[in-house]
Design an enzyme around this catalytic site. Structure first.
Site, PDB file in Angstrom:
ATOM      1  N   ASN A   1     -13.238  -0.237 -12.550  1.00  0.00           N
ATOM      2  CA  ASN A   1     -12.504  -1.491 -11.504  1.00  0.00           C
ATOM      3  C   ASN A   1     -11.685  -0.905 -11.306  1.00  0.00           C
ATOM      4  O   ASN A   1     -11.344  -1.861  -9.656  1.00  0.00           O
ATOM      5  CB  ASN A   1     -12.210  -2.657 -12.661  1.00  0.00           C
ATOM      6  CG  ASN A   1     -10.940  -2.391 -13.339  1.00  0.00           C
ATOM      7  OD1 ASN A   1     -10.875  -1.248 -13.931  1.00  0.00           O
ATOM      8  ND2 ASN A   1     -10.695  -2.966 -14.702  1.00  0.00           N
TER       9      ASN A   1
ATOM     10  N   GLU B   1      -4.675   1.959 -22.385  1.00  0.00           N
ATOM     11  CA  GLU B   1      -4.365   1.098 -21.643  1.00  0.00           C
ATOM     12  C   GLU B   1      -6.060   0.116 -21.442  1.00  0.00           C
ATOM     13  O   GLU B   1      -7.058   0.694 -20.941  1.00  0.00           O
ATOM     14  CB  GLU B   1      -4.022   1.141 -20.311  1.00  0.00           C
ATOM     15  CG  GLU B   1      -3.104   1.593 -19.709  1.00  0.00           C
ATOM     16  CD  GLU B   1      -2.189   0.647 -19.697  1.00  0.00           C
ATOM     17  OE1 GLU B   1      -2.013  -0.211 -19.729  1.00  0.00           O
ATOM     18  OE2 GLU B   1      -0.795   1.728 -19.972  1.00  0.00           O
TER      19      GLU B   1
ATOM     20  N   CYS C   1      -7.802  -6.118 -15.802  1.00  0.00           N
ATOM     21  CA  CYS C   1      -7.671  -6.082 -17.448  1.00  0.00           C
ATOM     22  C   CYS C   1      -6.594  -7.209 -17.341  1.00  0.00           C
ATOM     23  O   CYS C   1      -5.967  -7.513 -18.512  1.00  0.00           O
ATOM     24  CB  CYS C   1      -7.067  -5.074 -17.758  1.00  0.00           C
ATOM     25  SG  CYS C   1      -5.711  -3.971 -16.845  1.00  0.00           S
TER      26      CYS C   1
ATOM     27  N   GLU D   1       2.672   2.556 -18.227  1.00  0.00           N
ATOM     28  CA  GLU D   1       2.341   3.683 -16.987  1.00  0.00           C
ATOM     29  C   GLU D   1       2.959   2.761 -15.457  1.00  0.00           C
ATOM     30  O   GLU D   1       3.125   1.693 -15.710  1.00  0.00           O
ATOM     31  CB  GLU D   1       0.624   3.837 -16.799  1.00  0.00           C
ATOM     32  CG  GLU D   1       0.052   3.486 -17.773  1.00  0.00           C
ATOM     33  CD  GLU D   1      -1.369   3.897 -17.135  1.00  0.00           C
ATOM     34  OE1 GLU D   1      -1.564   3.588 -16.910  1.00  0.00           O
ATOM     35  OE2 GLU D   1      -2.094   5.132 -18.128  1.00  0.00           O
TER      36      GLU D   1
HETATM   37  P1  NAP Z   1     -15.627   0.914 -20.919  1.00  0.00           P
HETATM   38  O1  NAP Z   1     -17.223   1.079 -20.681  1.00  0.00           O
HETATM   39  O2  NAP Z   1     -14.714   1.301 -22.211  1.00  0.00           O
HETATM   40  O3  NAP Z   1     -15.299   2.359 -19.883  1.00  0.00           O
HETATM   41  C1  NAP Z   1     -14.779   3.163 -19.593  1.00  0.00           C
HETATM   42  C2  NAP Z   1     -14.766   4.312 -19.183  1.00  0.00           C
HETATM   43  O4  NAP Z   1     -15.079   5.175 -20.364  1.00  0.00           O
HETATM   44  C3  NAP Z   1     -15.828   5.246 -18.194  1.00  0.00           C
HETATM   45  O5  NAP Z   1     -15.510   6.447 -17.980  1.00  0.00           O
HETATM   46  C4  NAP Z   1     -16.878   4.553 -19.896  1.00  0.00           C
HETATM   47  O6  NAP Z   1     -17.973   6.395 -18.705  1.00  0.00           O
HETATM   48  C5  NAP Z   1     -16.361   5.496 -20.375  1.00  0.00           C
HETATM   49  N1  NAP Z   1     -17.065   5.589 -21.841  1.00  0.00           N
HETATM   50  C6  NAP Z   1     -17.520   4.621 -22.319  1.00  0.00           C
HETATM   51  N2  NAP Z   1     -18.118   4.884 -23.329  1.00  0.00           N
HETATM   52  C7  NAP Z   1     -18.084   6.894 -23.691  1.00  0.00           C
HETATM   53  C8  NAP Z   1     -18.156   7.242 -25.316  1.00  0.00           C
HETATM   54  N3  NAP Z   1     -18.591   6.817 -25.686  1.00  0.00           N
HETATM   55  N4  NAP Z   1     -17.163   8.273 -24.419  1.00  0.00           N
HETATM   56  C9  NAP Z   1     -16.323   8.753 -23.484  1.00  0.00           C
HETATM   57  N5  NAP Z   1     -16.335   7.743 -22.708  1.00  0.00           N
HETATM   58  C10 NAP Z   1     -16.568   6.778 -22.443  1.00  0.00           C
HETATM   59  O7  NAP Z   1     -14.827   0.426 -19.798  1.00  0.00           O
HETATM   60  P2  NAP Z   1     -15.186  -0.616 -18.558  1.00  0.00           P
HETATM   61  O8  NAP Z   1     -16.348  -1.461 -18.785  1.00  0.00           O
HETATM   62  O9  NAP Z   1     -15.551  -0.003 -17.822  1.00  0.00           O
HETATM   63  O10 NAP Z   1     -14.278  -1.021 -18.409  1.00  0.00           O
HETATM   64  C11 NAP Z   1     -14.051  -2.299 -18.402  1.00  0.00           C
HETATM   65  C12 NAP Z   1     -12.869  -2.729 -19.553  1.00  0.00           C
HETATM   66  O11 NAP Z   1     -11.322  -1.798 -19.084  1.00  0.00           O
HETATM   67  C13 NAP Z   1     -12.237  -3.925 -19.735  1.00  0.00           C
HETATM   68  O12 NAP Z   1     -12.077  -4.078 -21.421  1.00  0.00           O
HETATM   69  C14 NAP Z   1     -10.966  -4.134 -19.598  1.00  0.00           C
HETATM   70  O13 NAP Z   1      -9.306  -4.633 -19.526  1.00  0.00           O
HETATM   71  C15 NAP Z   1     -10.434  -2.387 -19.226  1.00  0.00           C
HETATM   72  N6  NAP Z   1      -9.141  -2.355 -17.852  1.00  0.00           N
HETATM   73  C16 NAP Z   1      -7.873  -1.913 -18.677  1.00  0.00           C
HETATM   74  C17 NAP Z   1      -6.812  -1.557 -18.170  1.00  0.00           C
HETATM   75  C18 NAP Z   1      -5.560  -1.249 -18.599  1.00  0.00           C
HETATM   76  O14 NAP Z   1      -4.647  -0.791 -17.630  1.00  0.00           O
HETATM   77  N7  NAP Z   1      -5.222  -1.732 -19.822  1.00  0.00           N
HETATM   78  C19 NAP Z   1      -7.239  -1.760 -16.573  1.00  0.00           C
HETATM   79  C20 NAP Z   1      -7.940  -1.215 -16.082  1.00  0.00           C
HETATM   80  C21 NAP Z   1      -9.312  -1.712 -16.925  1.00  0.00           C
HETATM   81  P3  NAP Z   1     -19.012   5.439 -17.742  1.00  0.00           P
HETATM   82  O15 NAP Z   1     -19.093   5.254 -16.222  1.00  0.00           O
HETATM   83  O16 NAP Z   1     -19.956   6.522 -17.899  1.00  0.00           O
HETATM   84  O17 NAP Z   1     -19.543   4.182 -18.404  1.00  0.00           O
END
Ligand code: NAP
Length: 485
Positions: free
Chosen positions: A156, A255, A289, A463
């Site tokens: 994102n 995060e 997020c 961060e």
């Molecule tokens: P996600 O599904 O958790 O994926 C994030 C990253 O993790 C991607 O690079 C993904 O790879 C990787 N990943 C997934 N499963 C994994 C595993 N088993 N082992 C290692 N890596 C793995 O999250 P998203 O849907 O992409 O992002 C949205 C989420 O991020 C939301 O919940 C949002 O709130 C959160 N977010 C939080 C912040 C903050 O600062 N708190 C900022 C931005 C986003 P792939 O791309 O290959 O699936």
């Protein structure tokens, strides 16, 4: 992609130990606005990830031994190059992620700002002297780089989520390996190209792109040469990765997801609240997020707020992020649209009402109409889940205590917002909200100078800001004895 002026920014393979590593298989990167394939990227796997870790380990001694000024000079080169190439970087970002070009440009300057900030902050890693309990001793505290840092980042914010971590790590004297999300590798690789041009030494900043998320993730969370692991993404994946880090007791920062309440009190400036809710809800098509997830409005201003808010949402323009004047681009995938659609449908079945939108948008299968729902209660799926899409559920309330109970009744604790002009209420609510960040009469809370992060299941660590280096530094205590005559 042919409109990118500096074509050298478009890279198709991992950047490890200062060189580009090709491999035989590819994965495709598509434009979420229309499904066009915009690049084929070489697939790195476990062997390449292990090589990246070894390279980061080899580079560590030299990088950590540089003075903060030397590191800052190289980081400033990197910052300058990112700003010089802001237009190209933003275009790449919009093409692979979908957000409107103006937002993408904003993300590039936001990401670059962390590199500039931490380059300077690295010069202020102060130690301490502590009065000792006996006259023959002196107690001194120094701070040192943690070591090799590994990171996994989401789609994102394909630039800023990397910059925010890498900048703090490099400034502290750590070396860095990142595996960006599979949907958005191009922004990360363009950053690597600019890091190289900036003179960041080989092995200090490594980008591994590959579709084996769990395999690469295991290396990055379990390799004994990695001292710290930092993740931005969903809480569910974060939980798995924290568990994987346990076997080597890594320093971890997370995060994770959020479910931000946005509270409008009777005494609020309603026009300001409407504008604040629009920005914090619909930016990046609702896929941040810190996006507002639940809008709580006090009974006395419910009708006024809702009417003005719906009118403002109806003005938002939807389309391809490269078209001028677009406010909302596509969502990242069809699966993301389906998830939002289901949350809306399940909540309607539970009694909620759609008063605007509520359907897939005619612009394409990845576009969702900006939506507003009323008659929502805090236990409906649209309120209990992180929506991550352009949907606003409005929940009414009567008194402070009730709204605080509802706002805090959730496992997340990242961002929260409220609008009020009563100074007593402002302090009561700010202190009672169980969130790491509180926007008070403001909904744009992220900036380099402020500590970004969550509590509860939204993660740990901060961060940005003067606190952002702490996660990348170890405290070492030196005890000097035998000092009496
Ligand atoms: P996600 O599904 O958790 O994926 C994030 C990253 O993790 C991607 O690079 C993904 O790879 C990787 N990943 C997934 N499963 C994994 C595993 N088993 N082992 C290692 N890596 C793995 O999250 P998203 O849907 O992409 O992002 C949205 C989420 O991020 C939301 O919940 C949002 O709130 C959160 N977010 C939080 C912040 C903050 O600062 N708190 C900022 C931005 C986003 P792939 O791309 O290959 O699936």
């Amino acid at each position: 992609m042919q409109n990118i002026k500096d074509q050298q920014l478009i890279k198709h393979c991992s950047y490890i130990n200062g060189s580009w590593h090709s491999s035989e298989t590819n994965f495709t990167v598509t434009n979420p606005a229309n499904g066009d394939v915009i690049a084929k990227v070489n697939n790195a796997g476990i062997a390449e990830t292990e090589f990246a870790v070894t390279s980061a380990k080899s580079a560590l001694k030299v990088w950590a031994a540089k003075s903060a000024n030397e590191r800052a000079a190289l980081m400033r080169n990197w910052f300058n190059l990112m700003m010089q190439h802001q237009d190209d970087l933003a275009r790449i970002l919009t093409l692979e992620q979908g957000k409107p070009l103006a937002e993408a440009k904003g993300e590039i300057s936001y990401g670059a700002a962390f590199i500039e900030w931490f380059a300077e902050e690295g010069k202020r890693v102060y130690g301490d002297t502590i009065p000792a309990p006996s006259s023959d001793k002196r107690i001194i505290v120094i701070k040192q780089a943690v070591g090799v840092v590994a990171s996994i980042t989401p789609w994102n914010f394909p630039n800023a989520m990397i910059a925010r971590k890498a900048a703090a790590a490099l400034a502290a004297g750590c070396t860095f390996v990142v595996r960006p999300a599979i949907q958005t590798p191009l922004s990360a690789l363009a950053m690597a190209e600019l890091a190289e041009r900036a003179g960041i030494p080989k092995g200090v900043f490594n980008v591994v792109v590959g579709d084996n998320a769990s395999g690469i993730g295991k290396v990055l969370t379990q390799h004994p040469d990695i001292a710290k692991f930092t993740f931005t993404g969903s809480t569910a994946v974060g939980q798995t990765l924290i568990a994987q880090c346990a076997s080597t007791v890594k320093k971890v920062s997370m995060e994770l997801g959020g479910n931000a309440p946005f509270i409008v009190f009777d005494d609020a400036d309603i026009d300001a609240a409407v504008q604040g809710a629009i920005v914090s809800k619909y930016r990046n098509a609702g896929q941040t997020c810190v996006c507002t997830n639940r809008i709580f409005v006090q009974q006395g201003v419910l009708e006024q707020f809702t009417d003005k808010f719906v009118a403002a949402v109806a003005e938002l323009s939807i389309g391809h992020g490269l078209i001028d004047g677009i406010n909302i681009g596509p969502m990242i995938s069809k699966a993301a649209v389906n998830k939002v659609n289901k949350l809306v449908a399940d909540s309607v079945a539970a009694g909620a009402k759609i008063i605007l939108g509520g359907k897939v948008h005619p612009a394409g299968e990845n576009f969702y109409q900006p939506t507003v729902m009323t008659n929502v209660s805090n236990d409906m799926p649209i309120a209990t889940n992180e929506i991550f899409g352009p949907v606003s559920p409005i929940i009414s309330f009567t008194d402070e205590e009730h709204v605080l109970d509802m706002a805090n009744d959730c496992e997340y604790g990242l961002a929260s917002y409220f609008y009020s002009r009563d100074i007593g209420r402002i302090w009561r609510i700010a202190e009672a909200l169980e969130y790491g960040m509180v926007g008070i009469n403001d909904s744009i809370i992220s900036n380099v100078a402020a500590p970004f992060g969550g509590i509860k299941q939204s993660g740990n660590g901060r961060e940005g800001s003067k606190y952002g280096l702490d996660d990348y530094l170890e405290i070492k205590y030196l005890c000097m004895g035998g000092l009496d005559k």
